[in-house]
Enzyme design. Sequence first.
Site, PDB file in Angstrom:
ATOM      1  CG  ASP A   1      -1.009   3.918   4.995  1.00 24.51           C
ATOM      2  OD1 ASP A   1      -0.899   4.436   3.962  1.00 24.51           O
ATOM      3  OD2 ASP A   1      -1.560   3.712   6.025  1.00 24.51           O
TER       4      ASP A   1
ATOM      5  CG  ASP B   1      -2.395   6.288   0.195  1.00 26.41           C
ATOM      6  OD1 ASP B   1      -3.489   5.924  -0.501  1.00 26.41           O
ATOM      7  OD2 ASP B   1      -2.115   5.772   1.170  1.00 26.41           O
TER       8      ASP B   1
ATOM      9  CG  HIS C   1      -2.705  -0.311   5.020  1.00 29.46           C
ATOM     10  ND1 HIS C   1      -3.704  -0.869   4.211  1.00 29.46           N
ATOM     11  CD2 HIS C   1      -2.998   1.216   5.216  1.00 29.46           C
ATOM     12  CE1 HIS C   1      -4.400   0.216   3.801  1.00 29.46           C
ATOM     13  NE2 HIS C   1      -4.426   1.378   4.295  1.00 29.46           N
TER      14      HIS C   1
ATOM     15  CG  HIS D   1     -10.762   4.850   3.852  1.00 28.07           C
ATOM     16  ND1 HIS D   1     -11.231   6.394   4.603  1.00 28.07           N
ATOM     17  CD2 HIS D   1      -8.801   4.855   3.875  1.00 28.07           C
ATOM     18  CE1 HIS D   1     -10.067   6.431   4.794  1.00 28.07           C
ATOM     19  NE2 HIS D   1      -8.920   5.761   4.510  1.00 28.07           N
TER      20      HIS D   1
ATOM     21  CD  GLU E   1      -6.561   2.672   1.939  1.00 28.39           C
ATOM     22  OE1 GLU E   1      -6.511   2.814   2.041  1.00 28.39           O
ATOM     23  OE2 GLU E   1      -6.212   4.106   0.649  1.00 28.39           O
TER      24      GLU E   1
ATOM     25  CG  HIS F   1      -9.871   1.012   6.261  1.00 29.36           C
ATOM     26  ND1 HIS F   1      -9.062   2.179   7.352  1.00 29.36           N
ATOM     27  CD2 HIS F   1      -8.351   1.141   5.347  1.00 29.36           C
ATOM     28  CE1 HIS F   1      -8.283   2.863   6.685  1.00 29.36           C
ATOM     29  NE2 HIS F   1      -7.829   2.625   5.855  1.00 29.36           N
TER      30      HIS F   1
ATOM     31  CG  HIS G   1      -2.021   0.999   1.083  1.00 31.86           C
ATOM     32  ND1 HIS G   1      -2.948   0.566   1.312  1.00 31.86           N
ATOM     33  CD2 HIS G   1      -1.982   2.234   1.840  1.00 31.86           C
ATOM     34  CE1 HIS G   1      -4.221   1.237   1.005  1.00 31.86           C
ATOM     35  NE2 HIS G   1      -3.539   2.712   1.369  1.00 31.86           N
TER      36      HIS G   1
END
Length: 424
Positions: free
Chosen positions: A350, A44, A242, A180, A153, A221, A42
């Site tokens: 992350d 971003d 993650h 999420h 995500e 999540h 993961h």
Amino acid sequence: MRHFLLAAAAVALVTSGPVLAQSAAERTAAAALEAAPVWDGHNDVPIQLRSRFGNVIGDFDFSDTLDTQTSERRAMHSDLARLRQGMVGAQWWSVYVSPSLPEAEAVQATIEQIDVTKRLIARYPDALQLALTADDVEQAMGAGRIASLMGMEGGHSIGSSLAVLRQMYAMGARYMTLTHGKTLSWADSATDAPQHGGLNAFGMDVVREMNRIGMLVDLSHVSEEAMMDALDVAQAPVIFSHSGARAITGHLRNVPDSVLARLPENGGIVMAVALPWFITEDLRQHSASRAAEEARLEALYPGLPDTVEAQLAKWDAENREPVSTISDLADHIDHIRDVAGIDHIGIGGDYDGMPTGPIGMEDVTGYPALFAELAQRGYSQEDLEKIASRNMMRVMREAEAYAASVTDMAPLEYRAGEPRDAAD
């Protein structure tokens, strides 16, 4: 693959001193990452491209992003030079959009994130390669490029539509995190009020359809109940792209032992996250205490924000924030190994989705230091290769094999406008 790996190893050695100064643990880690570079679960960067540049990347230089720091933002955690230094050979890029968006807007924004990610990959053909299959990943790493995969995500990205799910797969998305931070009409989030006791009937169909088409089910999540429901339904290995171990740090985003114990039967993996508030319990507790103090001060001094700020600064000076370290992250990996086994661990940093990583792993260059810590704790080179990328490779191949075995299965269908929250 060797020219990429040797170049990355050379960069790592520059930062760690002469070869002769390397410890046995560092040599074991270096050998493991040369044989099996990190496949990170993961990152971003795509949402950084959206929030910083509005997805206009003509002048964006991904070879070095250290100059992206501004008065309001820290520098990005990732760029091509630092990914190589961190021995990253494959990367799941998160095409995240906010769960606060209405569903139709979320679908459009997700498509835009897929588009900008593909455009970024295409701009650096010598360094990045789009990967849609496990074979693609293997081929890209063998050619010295960073295999680049895309994961959505949050299930808000499909607008409660299996048709949209299938089209996201056709555009290149290869995993989806079921939620999420917000509970959906079909799935409970770990950090929002539950509505379904896990997944409702449509949520279970989402898992079935993801398995059928070969898209990985990501359970980071989601609530513990949703994790359990997904494992009840799943016919292919799941991932936690993650997440940490809840027994070590009690954040509800982390994976409880009840779920870790079921992973061997499913074949899935937890990709250990580096976000400090998820891996360092003292830091999590400090954050909660600070939030409580801020709420207390606001109640005591309504309409006096300067007084609240001054008093909170005094509290901060008297209550120093704990630090998060590589050792904290390694503790989570130890626990996942002890409960689920060495075959069920991966890495999901992350980066570029948090303020900073732990000390020594502030950005994507820190993975060799983490693997040296694990080697120091007694992990063998074979163990480290599994954690770095071989476990993720197995999971993806098994998901692809299941999809190939059910090609005669018809797509799941719902009538247009039919409610998606029917009971089982």
